[in-house]
Enzyme design. Structure first.
Site, PDB file in Angstrom:
ATOM      1  N   LYS A 176      83.936 -49.576   9.578  1.00  0.00           N
ATOM      2  CA  LYS A 176      84.634 -48.825   8.534  1.00  0.00           C
ATOM      3  C   LYS A 176      85.822 -49.672   8.104  1.00  0.00           C
ATOM      4  CE  LYS A 176      85.343 -44.132   8.561  1.00  0.00           C
ATOM      5  NZ  LYS A 176      85.936 -42.922   9.141  1.00  0.00           N
ATOM      6  N   GLY A 218      83.058 -43.932   2.927  1.00  0.00           N
ATOM      7  CA  GLY A 218      83.704 -42.797   3.587  1.00  0.00           C
ATOM      8  C   GLY A 218      84.945 -42.402   2.831  1.00  0.00           C
ATOM      9  N   LEU A 234      76.606 -49.226   4.027  1.00  0.00           N
ATOM     10  CA  LEU A 234      75.924 -47.978   4.355  1.00  0.00           C
ATOM     11  C   LEU A 234      76.365 -46.851   3.447  1.00  0.00           C
ATOM     12  CD1 LEU A 234      76.232 -48.044   8.236  1.00  0.00           C
ATOM     13  CD2 LEU A 234      74.131 -48.311   6.909  1.00  0.00           C
ATOM     14  N   GLY A 235      77.575 -46.969   2.927  1.00  0.00           N
ATOM     15  CA  GLY A 235      78.087 -45.898   2.076  1.00  0.00           C
ATOM     16  C   GLY A 235      79.581 -45.993   2.009  1.00  0.00           C
ATOM     17  N   ASP A 239      87.841 -31.278   9.126  1.00  0.00           N
ATOM     18  CA  ASP A 239      86.875 -31.566   8.066  1.00  0.00           C
ATOM     19  C   ASP A 239      85.475 -31.680   8.646  1.00  0.00           C
ATOM     20  OD1 ASP A 239      85.931 -31.962   5.530  1.00  0.00           O
ATOM     21  OD2 ASP A 239      86.526 -34.064   5.406  1.00  0.00           O
ATOM     22  N   PHE A 244      87.924 -43.058   3.302  1.00  0.00           N
ATOM     23  CA  PHE A 244      89.013 -44.018   3.211  1.00  0.00           C
ATOM     24  C   PHE A 244      88.547 -45.448   2.991  1.00  0.00           C
ATOM     25  CE2 PHE A 244      90.516 -40.374   5.462  1.00  0.00           C
ATOM     26  CZ  PHE A 244      91.724 -40.124   4.859  1.00  0.00           C
ATOM     27  N   GLY A 245      87.306 -45.614   2.618  1.00  0.00           N
ATOM     28  CA  GLY A 245      86.838 -46.966   2.366  1.00  0.00           C
ATOM     29  C   GLY A 245      85.361 -47.097   2.713  1.00  0.00           C
ATOM     30  N   PRO A 246      84.777 -48.253   2.367  1.00  0.00           N
ATOM     31  CA  PRO A 246      83.351 -48.444   2.577  1.00  0.00           C
ATOM     32  C   PRO A 246      82.990 -48.628   4.060  1.00  0.00           C
ATOM     33  CG  PRO A 246      84.352 -50.437   1.729  1.00  0.00           C
ATOM     34  CD  PRO A 246      85.431 -49.406   1.739  1.00  0.00           C
ATOM     35  N   VAL A 247      81.732 -48.326   4.366  1.00  0.00           N
ATOM     36  CA  VAL A 247      81.230 -48.488   5.724  1.00  0.00           C
ATOM     37  C   VAL A 247      80.054 -49.464   5.699  1.00  0.00           C
ATOM     38  CG1 VAL A 247      80.281 -47.307   7.729  1.00  0.00           C
ATOM     39  CG2 VAL A 247      81.871 -46.102   6.233  1.00  0.00           C
TER      40      VAL A 247
END
Ligand SMILES: *[C@@H]1O[C@H](CO)[C@@H](O)[C@H](O)[C@H]1NC(C)=O
Ligand SMILES: *[C@@H]1O[C@H](CO)[C@@H](O)[C@H](O)[C@H]1NC(C)=O
Ligand SMILES: *[C@@H]1O[C@H](CO)[C@@H](O)[C@H](O)[C@H]1NC(C)=O
Ligand SMILES: *[C@@H]1O[C@H](CO)[C@@H](O)[C@H](O)[C@H]1NC(C)=O
Ligand SMILES: *[C@@H]1O[C@H](CO)[C@@H](O)[C@H](O)[C@H]1NC(C)=O
Length: 729
Positions: free
Chosen positions: A470, A451, A448-449, A566, A453-456
């Site tokens: 995640k 984030g 999906l993208g 954030d 701290f790592g891919p989702v």
């Protein structure tokens, strides 16, 4: 307060401060040691009428709590004080308010030195003639307060009988030893409440304590020999840590490791490690303390003026006395107890004489009175009628088609809200195999993208449920802190926080599994033309209110006092019905209860969403989120991104633009053309007004999220005029 001298090592300072003002006096950098005959005078700046403490602080964390207090039960009330090492090598505080406070009374040597070490240990040592250390005479690590620093011991010295244990403060203002103590019994950390075992950590194994998931920066040390039995810990180079025992039995570290949660063993559903306590037969699992506003009935039935008691004691006494219905502390400094015996009527908004008490209520109590059912009925009818009412109004304005879809959406979102509230804490551990199956082996199509701290990945469980996974980067240093943080915070359940379904730990893999959000993030919708059309004004209002409520929950009503740090459009996810869900707690911080602001050197966040005090000085508090919320509001209203000052296109800064239009009385121009609607003008202006209050330059002037929520729901209240936001120059 003015400046004062202080003894400071590279990372810690020894400072005298007022009890009532959380922070230390700002100090002119001193040395790290005192020689015989020398002193550290605090003469100019002791406020008369205040009580002063000598404490050690992390200098990187000046607004935070003391890690050690020299005189926890003997605050100094005079206006003069001097921390000195006399000619005989005796370390003492001489002050104008009473007898000197002496530290090393029977261990002194003329040739000695008192030094504050980088470890946080304040040491008096006898010296050889060549200046080398002969013997340690006294050290603050031998006299712990409520904080365990790396290198400090918990346990017992069998030779001297010296016994190292922590004792909580009575409450956040009164440092005297309070309700809880923490000891090391040779195999476990044991927390006691007034001498009775309350919680224990479970056996210390290679990876940590049986009943706590901790941060992996720690090395644990357990020593058991003829001389000593103790526990101690150290941290990887450079890390700063402290473990704090708080006044309600919470035991946690700087990184959000919760060894024990506040009040955790007072509940019926016992957590691992909680000692069994037989509750009196009159209490059932439905009973719990709720902080409620009640009508002040005059006097409590019973008072206890013992000023060594704190809230946790009062609640324990009340819980065990079947005739007790409510309690609170007695004095303004949060000591002593008062108890009530009668059922106290709940106060309504606006009632005079209301008082906040800790009321013991059971869900049965709430179910009984007949009028509750009438209220529920009225609310239910109202909720049912709302969509109908909204439709008819819309239709009468001749935009029936649009109105209908929006009404359907509202209806289903109401239904959703009702069923959500029934959900229970249900975080599962998933196997790596099941996650791999669900995500098609982490295939690119499922990605999906990425984030912070790592891919989702998107996935589908065998039950058909859609999930977002995640996957934390393996090499990311932040990885496990983030994992822990997210897990802890995501367990807080609220319908405007993204829901954690489970997690997966296997080998090096750390994954978090969330409910899938089909409408992606607010950023993906708000700033693309096709998406904007889905966001009519009502939907935007619903999103704004949802974010406000989610944030208010994080700040106040969750048990952890969380600051998100954030908040931005890409962290607001949208569910099927366009309800907002706050996500990404990787940078969130759990506030120690009562710390009103905290300073960090590690500024994380997104330019454009950060208030000036945070971006420049690293000072954050819940007002940091309020500012970001203000920026979000402006973006939602205008469908434009806020470009940070200083970037090439700084002139297009949304905050500046909004402020300018406000000054000219042209605020409506800010509103996205696509949603401008004469019927909602008042609401739009109100949103912009609230946004400008939230982005005011001074953090104190910004409203709290609870205030924002009440302004958003209570449309009649008058609002103050906003002061200027930080402007690009
Ligand atoms: C040092 O100790 C001696 C003997 O106990 C005492 O007479 C003297 O006053 C002390 N000196 C100081 C500076 O306290
Ligand atoms: C250590 O001291 C505390 C407080 O004085 C006491 O309650 C505890 O029993 C002592 N522990 C041991 C092992 O002596
Ligand atoms: C330490 O405390 C735990 C929990 O209270 C207890 O089960 C254990 O026996 C104690 N160990 C020792 C050596 O006293
Ligand atoms: C219980 O509370 C009542 C008043 O609320 C008091 O009179 C009674 O002494 C208490 N009992 C005990 C055992 O503390
Ligand atoms: C708290 O307040 C009470 C009543 O004013 C006072 O007697 C007590 O000494 C105070 N305790 C502390 C530790 O300040």
């Amino acid at each position: 307060m003015g400046s004062s001298e202080c003894l400071s090592s590279a990372i810690l300072s020894l400072i005298l401060s007022c009890v009532w003002l959380g922070g230390p006096c700002s100090c002119s950098a001193g040395t790290d040691s005192i020689k015989p005959g020398e002193g550290l005078p605090f003469s100019e700046n002791l406020l008369p009428g205040h009580r002063h403490l000598l404490g050690i602080w992390y200098t990187s964390d000046v607004n935070n709590k003391k890690v050690w207090v020299a005189n926890r039960d003997k605050p100094i009330s005079g206006t003069n004080a001097n921390l000195m090492l006399d000619g005989n090598g005796t370390l003492m505080i001489i002050h104008s308010g009473g007898d000197p406070i002496v530290f090393n009374s029977n261990q002194a040597s003329g040739n000695s030195i008192a030094t504050l070490l980088d470890s946080g240990n304040f040491v008096v040592a006898a010296l050889n003639t060549d200046g080398s250390v002969k013997q340690t005479l006294w050290e603050s690590f031998d006299d712990p307060t409520d904080t365990l620093l790396p290198g400090m011991k918990l346990g017992i010295n069998l030779k001297t009988g010296q016994n190292w244990s922590l004792a909580s403060w009575i409450n956040e203002q009164v440092p005297a030893p309070g309700t809880f103590t923490l000891e090391w019994n040779g195999t476990q950390l044991v927390m006691k409440r007034r001498g009775d075992i309350y919680w224990s950590s479970g056996i210390l194994k290679d990876l940590g304590f049986e009943f706590a998931t901790h941060h992996n920066i720690y090395y644990f040390i357990s020593v058991c020999n003829d001389n000593e039995i103790y526990f101690s810990y150290s941290v990887q180079d450079g890390a700063i840590s402290k473990w704090v025992l708080n006044s309600r039995g919470g035991f946690f570290d700087t990184y959000g490791t919760l060894f024990a949660k506040e009040d955790m063993c007072d509940r019926y559903d016992k957590y691992p490690g909680c000692a069994m306590q037989e509750p009196p037969t009159c209490r059932t699992r439905d009973y719990q303390f709720m902080k409620q506003s009640v009508l002040n009935s005059g006097y409590p039935s019973l008072m206890n003026i013992d000023t060594s008691l704190g809230l946790s004691d009062c609640q324990a006494i009340c819980w065990n006395n079947c005739s007790c219905t409510a309690c609170n502390t007695l004095f303004t400094n949060g000591t002593g107890c008062q108890f009530w015996r009668d059922k106290l009527p709940r106060a309504q908004v606006g009632d005079a004489n209301q008082e906040e008490l800790y009321v013991l209520s059971s869900s049965e109590d709430i179910g009984k009175p007949w009028w509750i059912w009438i209220i529920i009925l009225v609310v239910a009818v109202f909720l049912f009628m709302l969509p109908v009412f909204c439709c008819s109004q819309r239709n009468s304005r001749g935009d029936g088609k649009m109105g209908k879809t929006s009404c359907e959406r509202r209806k289903s979102s109401t239904a959703n809200t009702l069923s959500d509230s029934k959900d229970i804490d249900n975080v599962k551990q998933f196997s790596l195999v099941s996650v791999m199956t669900a995500t098609n082996n982490f295939s690119d199509e499922n990605k999906l993208g990425k984030g912070g701290f790592g891919p989702v990945y998107k996935g589908k469980l065998s039950t058909g449920q859609e999930i977002a996974v995640k996957r934390l980067s393996r090499d990311s240093e932040q990885g496990s802190a983030q994992f822990y943080n997210e897990r802890l915070i995501a367990k807080q359940q609220h319908r405007n926080l993204v829901r954690l379904l489970g997690y997966c730990i296997e080998g090096e893999e750390r994954m978090l599994i969330y409910e899938f959000m089909p409408n992606r993030s607010l950023e993906d919708v708000l700033f693309v033309p096709a998406g904007r059309k889905m966001l009519d004004w009502n939907t935007r209002c619903n999103i704004i209110e949802g974010i406000a409520q989610g944030l208010d929950y994080l700040h106040k009503h969750s048990r952890l006092n969380i600051v998100h740090r954030d908040l931005k459009t890409s962290n607001i996810l949208l569910d099927h019905d366009m309800n907002p869900k706050i996500s990404d707690f990787g940078t969130a911080r759990i506030f120690e209860p009562n710390a009103s602001e905290v300073k960090t050197n590690n500024i994380v966040g997104t330019p454009g969403f950060m208030p000036p005090e945070y971006a420049m000085w690293g000072v954050y508090s819940q007002k940091t989120d309020v500012y970001s919320f203000g920026v979000l509001l402006l973006e939602i209203v205008s469908s434009k991104m806020n470009i940070p000052c200083g970037s090439n296109d700084g002139a297009g800064n949304l905050i500046n633009h909004a402020w300018k239009l406000w000054g000219e009385g042209n605020s409506l121009e800010l509103v996205d053309q696509a949603v401008r609607d004469p019927h909602s003008t008042t609401q739009m202006l109100r949103c912009i007004h609230i946004a400008l209050l939230c982005v005011q330059n001074s953090a104190e002037e910004r409203p709290t999220m609870s205030q924002v929520c009440s302004i958003l729901t209570n449309k009649t209240e008058g609002l103050p005029n906003p002061n200027p936001p930080p402007l690009c120059t």
